[in-house]
Every structure is written in C-alpha cells, then in structure tokens.
Write an enzyme that holds these catalytic residues in place. Structure first.
Site, short mmCIF file in Angstrom:
data_model
loop_
_atom_site.label_atom_id
_atom_site.label_comp_id
_atom_site.label_asym_id
_atom_site.label_seq_id
_atom_site.Cartn_x
_atom_site.Cartn_y
_atom_site.Cartn_z
N SER A 1 7.22 0.99 -9.60
CA SER A 1 7.06 1.59 -9.73
C SER A 1 6.14 2.91 -10.24
O SER A 1 7.08 3.56 -10.73
CB SER A 1 6.23 1.81 -7.94
OG SER A 1 5.82 2.73 -7.42
N TYR B 1 12.24 3.47 -1.84
CA TYR B 1 11.63 3.01 -2.31
C TYR B 1 12.00 3.83 -4.13
O TYR B 1 11.90 2.88 -4.18
CB TYR B 1 10.49 2.47 -1.42
CG TYR B 1 9.15 1.39 -2.40
CD1 TYR B 1 9.64 0.25 -2.26
CD2 TYR B 1 8.72 1.97 -3.00
CE1 TYR B 1 8.72 -0.91 -3.07
CE2 TYR B 1 7.69 1.80 -3.80
CZ TYR B 1 8.19 -0.11 -3.99
OH TYR B 1 6.93 -0.41 -4.53
N LYS C 1 13.00 1.91 -7.44
CA LYS C 1 12.61 1.64 -8.47
C LYS C 1 13.09 2.17 -9.57
O LYS C 1 12.62 1.89 -10.55
CB LYS C 1 11.14 1.60 -8.07
CG LYS C 1 10.46 1.10 -6.99
CD LYS C 1 10.56 0.03 -7.72
CE LYS C 1 9.55 -1.50 -6.40
NZ LYS C 1 9.43 -2.56 -6.36
N THR D 1 -2.41 -4.22 -1.27
CA THR D 1 -2.22 -5.43 -2.04
C THR D 1 -1.18 -5.30 0.52
O THR D 1 -1.86 -3.96 0.52
CB THR D 1 -0.22 -5.38 -2.33
OG1 THR D 1 0.05 -4.44 -2.24
CG2 THR D 1 -1.62 -5.04 -3.41
#
Length: 268
Positions: A126, A152, A156, A185
């Site tokens: 990401s 997160y 990544k 998504t």
C-alpha cells in the site's frame, strides 16, 4: 500489451479479518457456501487458509507442495483491525496476518517456486507505507497507543522490506511489491468508512486495482524490471518520499528478519 498464458498455480489469499469486523469459526463454512461448487476449469483449486494462524499456514504448505507446482505466488491477504486484538496464539491480528503470515507462506513456498521457470512473487502492499519507517522495537503494538491505520501502514512497510531482502537472497525468483491505488473494496469500506465516503466515485474499481498485480504475474516485460521493486500503475516507483527519513539500516532490516524467523519456527 498482451499477457501470455502460463502454466501456473496462481494463489491469492484473503484473511478472515478482511471483510468482517468480527469473525467466528463459522465464518469459513459461510464463505464456502458463497463459493461456486464447480469451476469452468478443472485446473483451478480452492484452498481456504487463515493467514493469521502460522501453524495452519505451515500445515497447508506441507500438503500443497506434495500435490502442486507453483509458478506465481500473490500475497493479497490483508486486514486493518482498528482495535488491538490478539489471535489464539497471542499475536496482534494485523501483524499476524499482514507480516508474519506473509513471511511464513512465502518462506515455505520459496523452495517450490525455485523449481519452476520464471517464478514470481507479488505482494500487494500500500502507498500508506510511505509514511512509515521500519520499526522493529514494537512489532505487535504493545508499547504505544494503538492506531489501526498506522499499524497497517507499518505492516505494509515491513512487506516492502521483506520483498527487497528476498530479492537479494533468491535471485532465481522475481519479487515485487505494488500499490493498487485506492480501490472501492469491502476492506476499504469497512476499515476506513470515512475515507471511503470522502473519495466516493474517485476510488478505483476492483479491476483497476488488480491490473498491476496481473501484469506483474504474467507479462514478460514485468520480469525484466529489477527484482524487489515497488510498482504502481505498471511502473516502478520510489519506496520513500523526499526528506521523509523513512529509510532503514541493514541492521534494522536484519533484526526484522530474525524476529520473524524466530516466530515462524516457534509455530512450525
């Protein structure tokens, strides 16, 4: 640009935490009911694996390599759990899925990949990692206030470091990371509802997000790019912003690898 067909076992992974804020053991059974009972191709096989459970990943690989060859591995599992939660093994869920799970799966499958022609590993990272410097002192978010988005992003960043290290250690395999762009998504809708609402129609479609993944997996022109690179829209892009001071030292990267290897072996 044409993508030439290859004889591949193409594996894409989804964490049980990705689309459901709270997952239960019945989640796998519910997922199986949603999947088609038959594929139009007899050469497509479905394996459901919980990437946050390293023991399960090790067991899966032992069974997989007895029955299949592998040309391309796509690490596409991911989760953004916004409250600090632990797995049954006592691992922080984001780290267990996004980093340790990717490490165990890829490490275990590298010998399988090295037997094939033109093997490739693609990890869906990401652009969020650009705001993070590798931090090996608190991999499981035990010492600081928990921020799921930043955890997160740190995961990544860890994935990018892993791919760079593996590219140097295993030159027979082409490794790459990529940023799919911000796509509409279920993961984005559930984990980042405010962000999703603000971008709205500007978000990419799932197909647009997957474009560079498929290019990296199949296109001959992708394999001539330097292994270990980070891609966006089929082009290699920098892994650090100017003046961001997010670069890590070889010692810091080696420490990450050592910690992950110790954890991986603990659950083998």
């Amino acid at each position: 640009m044409s993508l030439h067909p290859r004889t591949s076992s193409l594996m894409s992974w989804r964490s049980k935490s990705l689309e459901e804020p709270s997952w239960s053991p019945g989640g796998t059974a519910a997922l199986e009911k949603q999947l088609p009972s038959r594929s139009p191709s007899e050469n497509i096989f479905l394996h459901i694996v919980d990437l946050s459970d390293p023991k399960t990943v090790w067991k899966f690989v032992e069974n997989f390599k007895q029955e299949h060859t592998l040309n391309v591995l796509i690490n596409n599992a991911g989760c953004m759990v916004n409250k600090r939660e632990l797995t049954e093994d006592g691992l922080e869920k984001n780290f267990a899925t996004n980093t340790l799970g990717v490490y165990v799966l890829t490490t275990a499958l590298i010998p399988v990949l090295e037997k094939e022609h033109d093997p490739r590993v693609i990890t869906v990272s990401s652009g969020g990692m650009l705001v993070q410097k590798l931090n090996t002192d608190d991999l499981q978010s035990e010492r600081t206030a928990f921020d799921g988005t930043m955890v997160y992003a740190q995961n990544k960043r860890q994935q990018v470091v892993l791919m760079e290290r593996w590219a140097r250690a295993h030159p027979a395999i082409h490794f790459s990371c990529m940023h799919p762009g911000w796509a509409d998504t279920p993961g984005v809708r559930l984990s980042m509802p405010g962000f999703h609402a603000r971008l709205g129609a500007r978000l990419r479609s799932e197909a647009q997000g997957a474009d560079t993944v498929l290019w990296l997996a199949l296109a001959p022109t992708a394999a001539v790019q330097p292994s270990g690179s980070f891609f966006q829209d089929r082009k290699p892009v920098p892994t650090h912003l100017p003046f961001a001071r997010t670069s890590s030292s070889p010692a810091e990267e080696e420490k990450l690898m050592e910690i992950l290897e110790e954890l991986a072996q603990r659950f083998k």
